[in-house]
Design an enzyme around this catalytic site. Structure first.
Site, mmCIF file in Angstrom:
data_model
loop_
_atom_site.group_PDB
_atom_site.id
_atom_site.type_symbol
_atom_site.label_atom_id
_atom_site.label_comp_id
_atom_site.label_asym_id
_atom_site.label_seq_id
_atom_site.Cartn_x
_atom_site.Cartn_y
_atom_site.Cartn_z
ATOM 1 N N ALA A 9 0.196 -52.742 -52.304
ATOM 2 C CA ALA A 9 1.252 -53.018 -53.645
ATOM 3 C C ALA A 9 2.481 -53.414 -52.371
ATOM 4 O O ALA A 9 2.703 -52.992 -51.012
ATOM 5 C CB ALA A 9 1.605 -52.102 -53.887
ATOM 6 N N PHE A 28 6.929 -53.640 -51.952
ATOM 7 C CA PHE A 28 8.242 -53.151 -52.365
ATOM 8 C C PHE A 28 8.957 -52.536 -53.372
ATOM 9 O O PHE A 28 9.533 -51.542 -53.471
ATOM 10 C CB PHE A 28 9.255 -53.115 -50.751
ATOM 11 C CG PHE A 28 10.344 -54.174 -51.016
ATOM 12 C CD1 PHE A 28 10.992 -54.370 -51.719
ATOM 13 C CD2 PHE A 28 9.670 -54.981 -49.950
ATOM 14 C CE1 PHE A 28 11.777 -55.891 -52.331
ATOM 15 C CE2 PHE A 28 10.198 -56.950 -50.084
ATOM 16 C CZ PHE A 28 11.295 -56.852 -51.055
ATOM 17 N N LYS A 50 -2.394 -49.096 -51.379
ATOM 18 C CA LYS A 50 -1.963 -48.816 -49.822
ATOM 19 C C LYS A 50 -0.689 -49.611 -50.453
ATOM 20 O O LYS A 50 -0.696 -50.411 -50.479
ATOM 21 C CB LYS A 50 -2.397 -49.682 -48.883
ATOM 22 C CG LYS A 50 -1.800 -49.785 -48.044
ATOM 23 C CD LYS A 50 -1.240 -50.970 -46.811
ATOM 24 C CE LYS A 50 -0.225 -51.836 -47.165
ATOM 25 N NZ LYS A 50 0.662 -51.374 -47.213
ATOM 26 N N GLU A 72 4.580 -49.113 -47.231
ATOM 27 C CA GLU A 72 5.006 -48.085 -46.540
ATOM 28 C C GLU A 72 6.546 -47.488 -46.494
ATOM 29 O O GLU A 72 7.263 -47.051 -46.028
ATOM 30 C CB GLU A 72 4.848 -48.549 -45.247
ATOM 31 C CG GLU A 72 5.702 -49.447 -44.151
ATOM 32 C CD GLU A 72 4.824 -51.529 -44.371
ATOM 33 O OE1 GLU A 72 5.447 -52.267 -44.592
ATOM 34 O OE2 GLU A 72 4.019 -51.094 -45.803
ATOM 35 N N ARG A 73 7.982 -49.053 -47.546
ATOM 36 C CA ARG A 73 8.805 -48.527 -47.641
ATOM 37 C C ARG A 73 9.106 -47.723 -48.325
ATOM 38 O O ARG A 73 10.291 -47.695 -48.541
ATOM 39 C CB ARG A 73 9.387 -50.263 -47.935
ATOM 40 C CG ARG A 73 9.615 -51.271 -45.776
ATOM 41 C CD ARG A 73 10.027 -52.043 -46.806
ATOM 42 N NE ARG A 73 10.361 -53.441 -45.521
ATOM 43 C CZ ARG A 73 10.651 -54.011 -45.258
ATOM 44 N NH1 ARG A 73 10.800 -55.195 -46.582
ATOM 45 N NH2 ARG A 73 11.064 -55.544 -44.709
ATOM 46 N N SER A 115 4.268 -61.449 -50.741
ATOM 47 C CA SER A 115 5.005 -62.905 -49.491
ATOM 48 C C SER A 115 3.504 -63.595 -49.591
ATOM 49 O O SER A 115 2.362 -63.163 -49.300
ATOM 50 C CB SER A 115 5.486 -62.258 -48.271
ATOM 51 O OG SER A 115 3.811 -62.290 -47.428
ATOM 52 N N CYS A 131 9.646 -61.490 -58.216
ATOM 53 C CA CYS A 131 8.598 -62.768 -58.029
ATOM 54 C C CYS A 131 8.735 -63.950 -58.973
ATOM 55 O O CYS A 131 8.513 -64.437 -58.656
ATOM 56 C CB CYS A 131 7.502 -62.485 -57.675
ATOM 57 S SG CYS A 131 6.650 -61.345 -58.641
ATOM 58 N N GLU A 135 11.705 -69.595 -50.266
ATOM 59 C CA GLU A 135 11.845 -68.492 -51.346
ATOM 60 C C GLU A 135 13.039 -67.294 -51.098
ATOM 61 O O GLU A 135 12.465 -66.810 -49.625
ATOM 62 C CB GLU A 135 10.620 -67.351 -51.912
ATOM 63 C CG GLU A 135 11.249 -66.432 -52.869
ATOM 64 C CD GLU A 135 9.762 -65.559 -52.706
ATOM 65 O OE1 GLU A 135 9.459 -64.741 -54.332
ATOM 66 O OE2 GLU A 135 8.794 -65.598 -52.523
#
Length: 527
Positions: free
Chosen positions: A175, A177, A201, A204-205, A254, A309, A409
């Protein structure tokens, strides 16, 4: 450290998936645990990643880079749980998710506070993040209808054909952030209600929202091992792509990461659905409802600080609609930039200092290449949050398709504005762009809307709807460079992605009781 900030850190610690401190460091910030085999456990890693509050850049927690042994243990737990979970009745699985959707509702504000603390978006936007994920969970509760197979009895005398949908096995999700609740809820609920077990998962942010959602799933009655959670970066991603027990991967993020995951996972024989970047265009026709269109453009371009997005990051003004630019700028100036938990905030900070620097760099590249900077939010200062990653609403006009600010982007609160003389020219601009996530047209003419919807080569089209994200009974259908894979997220497509078809052909002859010799000739169906 600010007293209020210390209070918010202590609020993290009360949850089961945080430890108040770790031996490797004198830091008092909490550390995020792993979820393995139904238990929230401390990692044995020596590598940690700091979690920052984007509004202050203060460290509010740490997340481990799971060790290889820990990741293997998580997958092994999924494998063990699959045997019984896949055989659990569909009604029992449905009941768990019926309880789950209620617990998410009951804890919506708590989840939203964690999102705002770790990700930075406003509380109102964070609640929307949770709510849109909740809708997918609610749709997953329709699994008794969604998993129906097909049957054709008596295709020939005494012969029936049936198809069944069966789970794949262990599935995994990676996933981003920007939607800490919604995107994980696109993934593991649909996979699990179909009978799969799941390795998640989170980014991590922003791990906190996913960890709370996992605890709520436990409280709903999900058996140990049906959902496991690891943390990390590149090594964890490659582990998921390579492990032979993992049958399918869902990813949102991304293009660079998405292309890598699609290629590596596919080479290892896995199903992969990869939602990636976008450059979403809003085509504004001169006959559009001006008041409504301007409001829609401002909200869709700058909401969530542009970190969506599906953000409407590009406006194409057709004909006389060019004259609306000054009013667009004035409305954009009125948006209030502040920390996400502050009353009245319209947009919060970007996720990191590097994201802030990248956005500012792309704006500067547009200026150097000849774009007109009509509104500059790069030097905004927010009182009390001077160290935050803030960029205010920014508008670049007279942008050409060759400019870097258009081809890349930006993923920030920046609207780039192009111009076109005709609808056909606008369609050509959109179709030449490689991305195909979403687009919108603003018009009061039905024929114009129909022509645009028919000819534009984009997966999701809004007519006077700036962010055309479909509800969960449909599917998220981004296309071209915005998506890799052949089956999309949630809705019927989601069920198809997380299941495989088994066909059973049965023959029960009336005269079987009197058969005296074997049939050695190839059976000819339908004759």
């Amino acid at each position: 450290m600010r007293a209020a900030q210390a209070l918010r850190i202590s609020a993290h610690v009360k949850h089961a998936w945080y430890s108040p401190s770790v031996a490797y460091s004198s830091s008092s910030v909490p550390t995020t645990k792993l979820l393995i085999d139904g238990k929230f456990v401390d990692s044995n890693t020596s590598e940690w990643i700091s979690i920052h509050n984007p509004a202050t850049n203060e460290v509010i927690g740490r997340v481990p880079k799971a060790t290889r042994t820990e990741m293997e243990a998580a997958v092994d737990s999924c494998k063990r749980a699959f045997a019984s979970w896949s055989e659990t009745s569909i009604l029992s699985r449905q009941q768990i998710f019926l309880r789950y959707q209620q617990l998410i509702k009951d804890n919506l504000k708590e989840i939203s506070k964690i999102i705002t603390l770790e990700q930075g978006k406003t509380l109102a936007d964070a609640e929307g993040d949770v709510f849109r994920g909740l809708q997918v969970v609610e749709h997953a509760c329709s699994i008794t209808s969604l998993m129906l197979g097909e049957t054709l009895p008596s295709i020939t005398k005494d012969m029936d054909t049936c198809t069944y949908r069966l789970p794949l096995g262990v599935c995994a999700g990676i996933a981003p952030f920007n939607f800490p609740a919604m995107i994980p809820l696109w993934m593991f609920p649909m996979a699990m209600v179909c009978g799969n077990t799941y390795l998640m998962k989170p980014s991590e942010r922003v791990p906190g929202a996913t960890m709370l959602l996992a605890k709520l799933l436990q409280d709903s009655g999900a058996p140990d091992g049906t959902l496991n959670i690891i943390h990390g970066q590149h090594a964890a991603v490659d582990f998921i792509c390579d492990h032979p027990a993992i049958k399918a991967i869902s990813f949102v993020g991304s293009n660079q990461a998405g292309e890598h995951i699609y290629e590596r996972g596919s080479k290892n024989g896995k199903r992969v659905q990869s939602n990636m970047g976008a450059k979403n265009h809003g085509v504004v026709m001169p006959d559009a409802n001006k008041e409504n269109t301007l409001n829609q453009l401002v909200g869709a371009a700058f909401g969530a600080a542009g970190q969506r997005c599906m953000a409407l990051s590009t406006a194409v003004l057709v004909g006389e609609a060019r004259s609306w630019l000054p009013e667009l700028v004035e409305r954009s100036k009125k948006l209030r930039v502040n920390a996400g938990d502050q009353p009245g905030a319209d947009l919060g900070p970007l996720i990191s200092k590097s994201a802030q620097e990248r956005v500012c760099s792309l704006v500067e590249s547009g200026v150097k290449e000849g774009a007109s900077l009509l509104l500059d939010g790069r030097n905004i200062k927010v009182k009390g949050y001077e160290n935050g990653n803030f960029v205010g609403p920014t508008i670049l006009a007279k942008v050409q398709p060759s400019m870097k600010c258009y081809t890349e982007e930006i993923f920030g609160p920046v609207l780039v504005v192009l111009e076109a003389d005709t609808l056909d020219e606008a369609i050509n601009i959109v179709n030449k762009n490689p991305y195909g996530n979403g687009t919108a047209i603003f018009t009061t003419n039905g024929a114009t809307a129909r022509k645009y919807s028919h000819l534009v080569d984009v997966g999701q089209v809004g007519v006077n709807v700036p962010i055309p994200v479909p509800l969960p009974m449909f599917s998220f259908t981004g296309s071209r460079s915005s998506f890799r894979g052949d089956t999309n997220f949630y809705g019927k497509q989601g069920v198809q992605f997380y299941t495989q078809i088994k066909t059973v052909i049965s023959q029960w002859k009336e005269e079987d009781a009197t058969v005296t010799s074997p049939a050695v000739v190839m059976p000819t169906m339908g004759r």
